[in-house]
Scaffold this motif. Structure first.
Motif, PDB file in Angstrom:
ATOM      1  N   ALA A 496       0.840  -1.199   0.000  1.00 29.52           N
ATOM      2  CA  ALA A 496       0.000   0.000   0.000  1.00 29.52           C
ATOM      3  C   ALA A 496       0.874   1.248   0.000  1.00 29.52           C
ATOM      4  O   ALA A 496       1.848   1.340   0.759  1.00 29.52           O
ATOM      5  CB  ALA A 496      -0.927  -0.002   1.210  1.00 29.52           C
ATOM      6  N   THR A 497       0.525   2.206  -0.877  1.00 31.17           N
ATOM      7  CA  THR A 497       1.254   3.469  -0.963  1.00 31.17           C
ATOM      8  C   THR A 497       0.370   4.613  -0.486  1.00 31.17           C
ATOM      9  O   THR A 497      -0.859   4.513  -0.511  1.00 31.17           O
ATOM     10  CB  THR A 497       1.690   3.746  -2.410  1.00 31.17           C
ATOM     11  OG1 THR A 497       0.516   3.921  -3.228  1.00 31.17           O
ATOM     12  CG2 THR A 497       2.528   2.600  -2.962  1.00 31.17           C
ATOM     13  N   THR A 498       1.014   5.693  -0.058  1.00 31.54           N
ATOM     14  CA  THR A 498       0.250   6.871   0.373  1.00 31.54           C
ATOM     15  C   THR A 498      -0.592   7.408  -0.774  1.00 31.54           C
ATOM     16  O   THR A 498      -1.749   7.810  -0.584  1.00 31.54           O
ATOM     17  CB  THR A 498       1.210   7.965   0.877  1.00 31.54           C
ATOM     18  OG1 THR A 498       1.999   7.433   1.941  1.00 31.54           O
ATOM     19  CG2 THR A 498       0.437   9.182   1.372  1.00 31.54           C
ATOM     20  N   ALA A 504      -8.121   6.087  -2.354  1.00 31.91           N
ATOM     21  CA  ALA A 504      -9.138   5.174  -1.828  1.00 31.91           C
ATOM     22  C   ALA A 504      -9.929   5.778  -0.676  1.00 31.91           C
ATOM     23  O   ALA A 504     -11.101   5.447  -0.481  1.00 31.91           O
ATOM     24  CB  ALA A 504      -8.472   3.874  -1.373  1.00 31.91           C
ATOM     25  N   GLN A 505      -9.316   6.675   0.105  1.00 30.13           N
ATOM     26  CA  GLN A 505     -10.003   7.195   1.282  1.00 30.13           C
ATOM     27  C   GLN A 505     -11.195   8.078   0.916  1.00 30.13           C
ATOM     28  O   GLN A 505     -12.052   8.346   1.757  1.00 30.13           O
ATOM     29  CB  GLN A 505      -9.030   7.963   2.177  1.00 30.13           C
ATOM     30  CG  GLN A 505      -8.634   9.326   1.692  1.00 30.13           C
ATOM     31  CD  GLN A 505      -7.725  10.057   2.677  1.00 30.13           C
ATOM     32  OE1 GLN A 505      -7.440   9.528   3.752  1.00 30.13           O
ATOM     33  NE2 GLN A 505      -7.280  11.234   2.327  1.00 30.13           N
ATOM     34  N   ARG A 556      -2.062  13.857   2.424  1.00 28.14           N
ATOM     35  CA  ARG A 556      -1.971  13.175   3.709  1.00 28.14           C
ATOM     36  C   ARG A 556      -3.258  12.395   3.957  1.00 28.14           C
ATOM     37  O   ARG A 556      -4.317  12.755   3.464  1.00 28.14           O
ATOM     38  CB  ARG A 556      -1.730  14.165   4.846  1.00 28.14           C
ATOM     39  CG  ARG A 556      -2.829  15.170   5.057  1.00 28.14           C
ATOM     40  CD  ARG A 556      -2.501  16.103   6.202  1.00 28.14           C
ATOM     41  NE  ARG A 556      -1.267  16.842   5.933  1.00 28.14           N
ATOM     42  CZ  ARG A 556      -0.761  17.716   6.790  1.00 28.14           C
ATOM     43  NH1 ARG A 556      -1.352  17.937   7.949  1.00 28.14           N
ATOM     44  NH2 ARG A 556       0.353  18.369   6.501  1.00 28.14           N
ATOM     45  N   LEU A 557      -3.140  11.329   4.726  1.00 30.66           N
ATOM     46  CA  LEU A 557      -4.302  10.498   5.041  1.00 30.66           C
ATOM     47  C   LEU A 557      -5.078  11.116   6.199  1.00 30.66           C
ATOM     48  O   LEU A 557      -4.494  11.679   7.121  1.00 30.66           O
ATOM     49  CB  LEU A 557      -3.856   9.082   5.402  1.00 30.66           C
ATOM     50  CG  LEU A 557      -3.138   8.311   4.284  1.00 30.66           C
ATOM     51  CD1 LEU A 557      -2.672   6.972   4.808  1.00 30.66           C
ATOM     52  CD2 LEU A 557      -4.036   8.124   3.078  1.00 30.66           C
ATOM     53  N   GLU A 558      -6.386  10.985   6.131  1.00 28.97           N
ATOM     54  CA  GLU A 558      -7.232  11.577   7.166  1.00 28.97           C
ATOM     55  C   GLU A 558      -7.284  10.727   8.427  1.00 28.97           C
ATOM     56  O   GLU A 558      -7.802  11.152   9.444  1.00 28.97           O
ATOM     57  CB  GLU A 558      -8.653  11.781   6.621  1.00 28.97           C
ATOM     58  CG  GLU A 558      -8.727  12.803   5.494  1.00 28.97           C
ATOM     59  CD  GLU A 558     -10.131  12.945   4.939  1.00 28.97           C
ATOM     60  OE1 GLU A 558     -11.019  12.204   5.422  1.00 28.97           O
ATOM     61  OE2 GLU A 558     -10.329  13.761   4.042  1.00 28.97           O
ATOM     62  N   GLY A 559      -6.782   9.526   8.363  1.00 26.39           N
ATOM     63  CA  GLY A 559      -6.814   8.665   9.548  1.00 26.39           C
ATOM     64  C   GLY A 559      -7.179   7.249   9.179  1.00 26.39           C
ATOM     65  O   GLY A 559      -7.963   7.007   8.260  1.00 26.39           O
ATOM     66  N   VAL A 560      -6.589   6.304   9.868  1.00 26.34           N
ATOM     67  CA  VAL A 560      -6.839   4.886   9.626  1.00 26.34           C
ATOM     68  C   VAL A 560      -7.549   4.304  10.838  1.00 26.34           C
ATOM     69  O   VAL A 560      -7.123   4.537  11.970  1.00 26.34           O
ATOM     70  CB  VAL A 560      -5.512   4.142   9.367  1.00 26.34           C
ATOM     71  CG1 VAL A 560      -5.765   2.648   9.231  1.00 26.34           C
ATOM     72  CG2 VAL A 560      -4.834   4.687   8.117  1.00 26.34           C
ATOM     73  N   ARG A 561      -8.615   3.597  10.598  1.00 30.42           N
ATOM     74  CA  ARG A 561      -9.357   2.958  11.695  1.00 30.42           C
ATOM     75  C   ARG A 561      -8.653   1.662  12.081  1.00 30.42           C
ATOM     76  O   ARG A 561      -8.573   0.728  11.283  1.00 30.42           O
ATOM     77  CB  ARG A 561     -10.799   2.684  11.261  1.00 30.42           C
ATOM     78  CG  ARG A 561     -11.646   2.088  12.371  1.00 30.42           C
ATOM     79  CD  ARG A 561     -13.047   1.811  11.896  1.00 30.42           C
ATOM     80  NE  ARG A 561     -13.751   0.944  12.826  1.00 30.42           N
ATOM     81  CZ  ARG A 561     -14.817   0.221  12.513  1.00 30.42           C
ATOM     82  NH1 ARG A 561     -15.311   0.283  11.290  1.00 30.42           N
ATOM     83  NH2 ARG A 561     -15.393  -0.552  13.402  1.00 30.42           N
ATOM     84  N   ASP A 562      -8.134   1.617  13.285  1.00 23.48           N
ATOM     85  CA  ASP A 562      -7.403   0.451  13.781  1.00 23.48           C
ATOM     86  C   ASP A 562      -8.405  -0.527  14.391  1.00 23.48           C
ATOM     87  O   ASP A 562      -8.921  -0.304  15.477  1.00 23.48           O
ATOM     88  CB  ASP A 562      -6.370   0.889  14.817  1.00 23.48           C
ATOM     89  CG  ASP A 562      -5.435  -0.240  15.204  1.00 23.48           C
ATOM     90  OD1 ASP A 562      -5.422  -1.257  14.482  1.00 23.48           O
ATOM     91  OD2 ASP A 562      -4.749  -0.115  16.230  1.00 23.48           O
ATOM     92  N   LEU A 563      -8.666  -1.613  13.696  1.00 27.43           N
ATOM     93  CA  LEU A 563      -9.669  -2.581  14.149  1.00 27.43           C
ATOM     94  C   LEU A 563      -9.101  -3.485  15.232  1.00 27.43           C
ATOM     95  O   LEU A 563      -8.000  -4.018  15.107  1.00 27.43           O
ATOM     96  CB  LEU A 563     -10.139  -3.450  12.982  1.00 27.43           C
ATOM     97  CG  LEU A 563     -10.955  -2.794  11.873  1.00 27.43           C
ATOM     98  CD1 LEU A 563     -11.298  -3.825  10.800  1.00 27.43           C
ATOM     99  CD2 LEU A 563     -12.231  -2.176  12.420  1.00 27.43           C
TER     100      LEU A 563
END
Length: 615
Positions: A496-498, A504-505, A556-563
């Protein structure tokens, strides 16, 4: 005769009402620790999972001595999914301490554990805990508890229960909530005076019902249970009687009784005490250890049947076998069937394939704890979405129902009512509390609770409280709305790349960050629409001769949901599996190839159209 020097009690309550904390205080005031000894908080929650989650998972035995009387104490789980632990330990005790929160009062699991105690004719002491809380309402809670005793059909003697008010954190107690003393002496006095001493026949042949087992590398298998009659001696020949009545000769190599937090080896154990026996091979929960010359079986332990099941299997993903120590079907099978010896509420059966197994339990948490235990032991596996277990009676399809109790603010009430209604929940009671919260009681199909927790917490902004308890089996409630959002699925193998994740986000919420290895068919996020969407998150940005000093900084990514493991199980759709390894877990499609998934979807639509035309 009665053994007046022993009392056998179990501490039962709803989750988080303070059982283990109270046992801590009882142990400290019994002087079993040295003055300078460092003792961990909730000392009985010795399992890592118990400490992390703050709940008791397995029942544990300890003992204290008060006024020359030995008090055997069994600390039981408070969560409904581990009710099997409560059911089995009821065979060991003569009475219970029913712990009730001074604010919350009786909760769903309080009803379940009290029902188990009353059915066996046990006497109860009601302990109203957390009396120091600002919103404590001891009189109201006492009245609610008395009503619960009557609703469960308590006898006149059982309904006349003594009441003790405690603050387990400070070890304070009293018989009047307005005057609570600095010690637990009133509680110890109530146990000695109100809990009946065990009735035994020491001259009868030995009979011991096994209610728990453990394994020691040096001593072998150890069976724990109450000695109902006779006596056992170290080195004595005995007979093991299994559930089918088959007799197996054995010899006791070591004999233990419980003292404080540990076990003390003894030469002889007399009826009425809770003992541990080593040397009886292949012993299981519910078996009887009996006199070799006059073997008499005791009634085996019966527990309620499971209501939820999952399929466990060998990890078949492209990353399978890379992170685990035990990765074969044979190893997984051995471990799952070995778990049956410890957990009486669990069921395991072979699945359709040689490397798949159907594991049934009391609820999602029950099975999630087993999965977490396996991954910490080095096992690698894949599991399916939880599904309920249906029954057929007189040609009618029945499904399990549960009692759902929620406490929410008045602002969030409308959303929760709508959410429960969508899942066929029937509102049975609603009360407005003095602190501004609303208490609702629903009867809801167990199917409706699969995946309910996340939606509930989202609707209440994480402030709502929900508890469930199995009620009974009832008529099939009809189709229910399943997951409302689809999955973002990786288009191809890669890293996965930024750049790829940023594209995708915009389509949903991501579960992974840059640098994560992915494979085709792996679920990498939640889509904002109902259908699944394939995304190319391994895509790299094409290099050009044009340069900008700010262009790449703004990406920049807005945030990743850590399951968490529980979140991942709750997220699963019917066509998805959860890949579990000691280092990670990944959600994936059952069929990894997009081409194959599209072909199966087309075939399914044709079959549905054919059935429709036929009808």
């Amino acid at each position: 005769m009665q053994r007046s020097d022993i009392r056998n009690i179990a501490i039962i309550a709803h989750v988080d009402h303070g059982k283990t904390t109270l046992v801590d205080a009882m142990l400290r005031q019994s002087r079993i620790f040295r003055e300078d000894q460092q003792v961990a908080e909730r000392v009985l929650d010795s399992n890592d999972l118990e400490r992390e989650r703050g709940i008791t998972i397995m029942a544990k035995n300890v003992s204290v001595t008060y006024r020359g009387i030995k008090i055997n104490i069994v600390d039981t789980p408070g969560h409904a999914d581990f009710g099997g632990e409560v059911e089995r330990v009821m065979n060991m005790v003569d009475g219970v301490l029913l712990l009730v929160d001074a604010v919350d009062g009786p909760m769903p699991q309080t009803k379940f554990v009290l029902r188990q105690a009353l059915r066996r004719g046990h006497r109860a002491i009601v302990v109203i805990n957390k009396i120091d809380r600002a919103q404590a309402r001891p009189v109201h809670v006492l009245n609610q508890t008395f009503d619960l005793f009557l609703d469960l059909g308590a006898s006149e003697e059982q309904a006349e229960f003594p009441t003790i008010y405690t603050n387990a954190l400070t070890g304070a107690s009293g018989t009047d909530h307005r005057h609570v003393g600095p010690s637990l002496e009133p509680l110890f006095n109530a146990i000695v005076e109100q809990i009946p001493a065990p009735t035994v026949d020491e001259s009868a042949p030995a009979q011991m019902l096994v209610t728990a087992t453990s394994y020691d590398d040096y001593k072998g298998k150890i069976a724990v249970g109450r000695l109902h009659s006779g006596a056992l001696h170290k080195g004595e020949a005995v007979a093991r009687i299994d559930h089918d009545g088959a007799l197996t000769p054995a010899k006791i190599t070591q004999l233990f009784t419980f003292q404080g937090l540990g076990r003390a080896e003894v030469e002889e154990a007399l009826a009425g005490d809770i003992v541990a026996v080593a040397g009886v091979a292949e012993i299981g929960i519910g078996d009887t250890i009996a006199d070799a010359m006059d073997p008499r079986p005791l009634p085996p332990i019966r527990v309620e049947a499971p209501t939820v099941r999952m399929t466990f299997g060998v990890n078949t993903s492209p990353f399978g076998g890379q992170e685990g120590t035990h990765v074969t079907g044979r190893k997984l099978r051995e471990r799952l069937y070995a778990e049956l010896e410890r957990d009486v509420a669990l069921r395991v059966a072979d699945g359709d394939g040689p490397d798949t197994f159907i594991v049934s339990g009391r609820g999602e948490l029950h099975l999630a704890i087993l999965i977490e235990t396996l991954r910490r032991e080095g096992y690698e596996l894949q599991v399916s979405r939880p599904e309920v277990i249906f029954k057929e009676e007189d040609g009618e399809r029945l499904e399990p129902y549960e009692q759902l109790e929620v406490e929410v603010s008045q602002d969030a009430l409308g959303k929760v009512v709508e959410l429960a209604g969508q899942r066929r929940g029937l509102l049975q009671d609603m009360k407005y509390r003095e602190d501004g919260l609303v208490h609702c009681v629903y009867r809801i199909p167990t199917r409706g609770l699969l995946g309910f927790r996340k939606a509930f917490l989202t609707s209440t902004r994480g402030e709502g409280v929900m508890n469930t308890l199995f009620a009974d089996y009832g008529p099939y409630a009809g189709p229910l709305a399943s997951r409302t959002f689809g999955s973002l699925v990786a288009w191809e193998d890669g890293v996965a790349t930024t750049f790829g994740l940023t594209q995708a986000q915009e389509r949903g919420t991501l579960f992974i960050g840059p640098g994560t290895e992915v494979y085709e068919g792996m679920v990498v996020g939640e889509h904002i629409r109902e259908r699944d969407l394939e995304v190319n998150i391994a895509r790299k940005k094409h290099l050009t001769n044009m340069r900008s000093s700010t262009q790449d900084i703004t990406v920049r990514l807005e945030g990743v949901r850590d399951l968490s493991l529980d979140d991942a199980i709750e997220f699963l759709a019917e066509d998805e599996l959860l890949e579990v390894t000691p280092r990670s877990f990944r959600i994936r499609k059952r069929v990894l190839s997009k081409h194959d998934r599209d072909r199966l979807l087309g075939q399914k639509k044709k079959d549905q159209e054919r059935i429709g035309v036929g009808d």
